[in-house]
Design an enzyme around this catalytic site. Sequence first.
Site, PDB file in Angstrom:
ATOM      1  N   LYS A 132      41.122  50.231  38.315  1.00 45.12           N
ATOM      2  CA  LYS A 132      40.302  50.429  37.112  1.00 45.12           C
ATOM      3  C   LYS A 132      38.898  50.936  37.468  1.00 45.12           C
ATOM      4  O   LYS A 132      38.345  51.769  36.752  1.00 45.12           O
ATOM      5  CB  LYS A 132      40.214  49.142  36.289  1.00 45.12           C
ATOM      6  N   THR A 133      38.323  50.431  38.568  1.00 47.87           N
ATOM      7  CA  THR A 133      36.993  50.901  38.969  1.00 47.87           C
ATOM      8  C   THR A 133      37.045  52.386  39.320  1.00 47.87           C
ATOM      9  O   THR A 133      36.107  53.138  39.029  1.00 47.87           O
ATOM     10  CB  THR A 133      36.463  50.084  40.160  1.00 47.87           C
ATOM     11  N   ASP A 144      33.459  47.838  31.308  1.00 48.99           N
ATOM     12  CA  ASP A 144      34.447  47.265  32.228  1.00 48.99           C
ATOM     13  C   ASP A 144      34.702  45.802  31.870  1.00 48.99           C
ATOM     14  O   ASP A 144      33.874  45.148  31.234  1.00 48.99           O
ATOM     15  CB  ASP A 144      33.911  47.380  33.665  1.00 48.99           C
ATOM     16  N   GLU A 145      35.860  45.283  32.305  1.00 44.25           N
ATOM     17  CA  GLU A 145      36.228  43.869  32.097  1.00 44.25           C
ATOM     18  C   GLU A 145      36.074  43.480  30.621  1.00 44.25           C
ATOM     19  O   GLU A 145      35.547  42.422  30.279  1.00 44.25           O
ATOM     20  CB  GLU A 145      35.358  42.957  32.975  1.00 44.25           C
ATOM     21  N   GLN A 183      44.122  38.976  32.184  1.00 42.10           N
ATOM     22  CA  GLN A 183      43.132  38.376  33.087  1.00 42.10           C
ATOM     23  C   GLN A 183      41.915  37.833  32.327  1.00 42.10           C
ATOM     24  O   GLN A 183      40.841  37.698  32.897  1.00 42.10           O
ATOM     25  CB  GLN A 183      42.682  39.408  34.122  1.00 42.10           C
ATOM     26  N   ARG A 193      45.759  37.880  43.383  1.00 38.51           N
ATOM     27  CA  ARG A 193      44.739  38.115  44.415  1.00 38.51           C
ATOM     28  C   ARG A 193      45.410  38.403  45.754  1.00 38.51           C
ATOM     29  O   ARG A 193      44.774  38.924  46.676  1.00 38.51           O
ATOM     30  CB  ARG A 193      43.823  36.894  44.591  1.00 38.51           C
TER      31      ARG A 193
END
Length: 706
Positions: free
Chosen positions: A36-37, A225-226, A256, A592
């Site tokens: 995504k980044t 973002d997020e 998330q 993770r």
Amino acid sequence: MSKHSILLKDLNPQQRDAVLHTEGPLLVLAGAGSGKTKVITYRFAYIGTALKVPPTSILTMTFTNKAAEEMKQRIESLINKSVKGLWIGTFHSMCNRILRREIEKLGFKRDFTIYDENDSCSLIRSILKEFRIHEALYKGISSKITSLKASLTGPKEFLVMTNNDADNYGFDEKFARVYVRYQEDLKKNNALDFDDLIMHTVKLFEGNPAVLKKYHDEFVYMMLDEFQDTNAAQYRLSRLLAGTRNNICVVGDDDQSIYRFRGADVKNILNFEKDFPKTKIVRLEQNYRSTQNILDAAGGIISQNPLRKPKKLWSEKGEGEKIFYCNTDDEKEEARYIAKSIRGLFLKGKHTYSDFAVLYRVNLQSRGLEEAMREFSLPYKVFGGISFYQRKEIKDIISYLKVVTNTHDSISLKRVINCPPRGIGAATLTRIENEARKKDKSLFETMKQIANGNGTATGAKGKVSGFVRLIEELANSKSADAASLLKQIIEKTEYLKWIGEDRADNVMELIDSAEGKDLQSFIDTAALYSNMDEPQKGDFISLMTLHSAKGLEFPVVFITGVEDGLLPHFHAAKNPEELQEERRLFYVGMTRAKDLLVLSAARKRKLYSLIQKQEPSRFLSEIPEGCCYYIEKRPIREMIPSPVKMPMPVVDSDFFSTGSRVKHPKWGMGVVRDCYGETDDLKVMVNFPSIGIKRLSLKLAHLEKL
């Protein structure tokens, strides 16, 4: 080939689709580890190169300073220009930047101070003391104020609510009085707390259409973002800034969303296309982090949540190792199993210590893990403790900076007035505070009057005069350079002589970090810094809560305490929404892991001073069949089938544990380095001084335990 064409070559089809959609609202559902980044940074570069939009017209916001810095570095390398001055940062830092320009319209001065959580709690405690309310309530009150501000409920709105239905808000009119006074004192101190940065920016835009239009003209594009972590205030801010142009791109993953306790509302991302008609939705489902087996297991669990946008993550890394689930007798045995497993994997030479993370639901679980790490001589670091900027000596020096730049800041002034000691006792300070309150003046203004021989506390004139003179000298000599002012502070106060060598080193590190920095931005950076921004460099095992692990990745991940009552937490048992959030938290922890994921639990555990029997987490039954090996951790003499109906159990043997000495009929004495395998075919790895390491079957090797 054009520059933007080269950019597009680096993207997969879905990422490219997200980058190319530049007009109108865009929702990018970015699964865990899906890049995504990369989408945000490449989209920034594409808009600048292909559409010729000035980089200063692209507002890009995320949640942590760490994520913002990574974005800046990536964008800088893509556009080959400095990103200094661009609108890239956290929600709070961008709002702070706007308020530094515009806050006078809200009755504050531009040199306002930002209070961190510690400062806010200090102010609340002083109000409770004055109101003769039990001071121990300050944490609950602070949490409630944060929650109200996240929903854009100021004191006036809360007073209306309490008059209509006080029982719904859990506090009576006493809390309302504290909240009103808290906001009044913040304004008197020319200070904003962390939550005010968002709330006041929304208030600014809603009350000043001309100011809002100014920023509509300035920001042609906006990327957030997020987005699954936004609260009501942040969502309102986003909608205001989107304006009529609606060139808003939000990137996030509803699976998330794990910060409900901070006010985050997963419905913001779930309902985005309803609030922004004609939204284009792009799903990023290729995972670049984990093996397929880990993704299938995590996907099986998260698919049980009814309110979500379906995603099917896939990976080109191959199936990979199965997940391991180990059920131990108690938490000490669980911690020893984890420590021993890490040591065994490390000894095989494939991993460094920094490859390992141990995640847990609540902080109290870390104690047993730390004991086991020390027992096995393993280097580790616990995250989520006191950050650099919260250390006493750093807070002291930063508080000096705050007072020098804003003498109305009474909280920072009270912190440093006796650092080092100046003999201004608590009784004297109380008298000065009372006088300041009666005259409706700031604490520093009142101290100046006392220094000039006026006021009722003139008995403290000599001691107060020295402090007033110090602050005025520093204020008169201050420059825009943060490092030079810091050096003046420690020189004039002789602070380093007072605190000792170890703490002095931290202060010198602070000065080094301030070199070349603008004074106000340096102070703001310290105030906006959080534990989530702590660097993770070094060869050590990372111990942290599941919440703290978001955004990170490790080759090997252990998730401990996978038990009902811990994961999911007991408070979520009767609340469907909280249970769904616990499932998302477990999903975040699982994703993770890059290569190996180990889950563990205990049959009994000491929790909150009581030893309790624990049941395996209900989430374990949601793992698809064939994804997991189940381990029953018992001594070899007591092996019994696993109580969980799953694949053939793998049994870890205490009898031939790592480090134990054995004798082989041919090769003589050796030391066990690892014991592994299935119940009917346990294997050991033994180091024999005469011939080196051998892998042996216990059924055939005829080893004798010494």
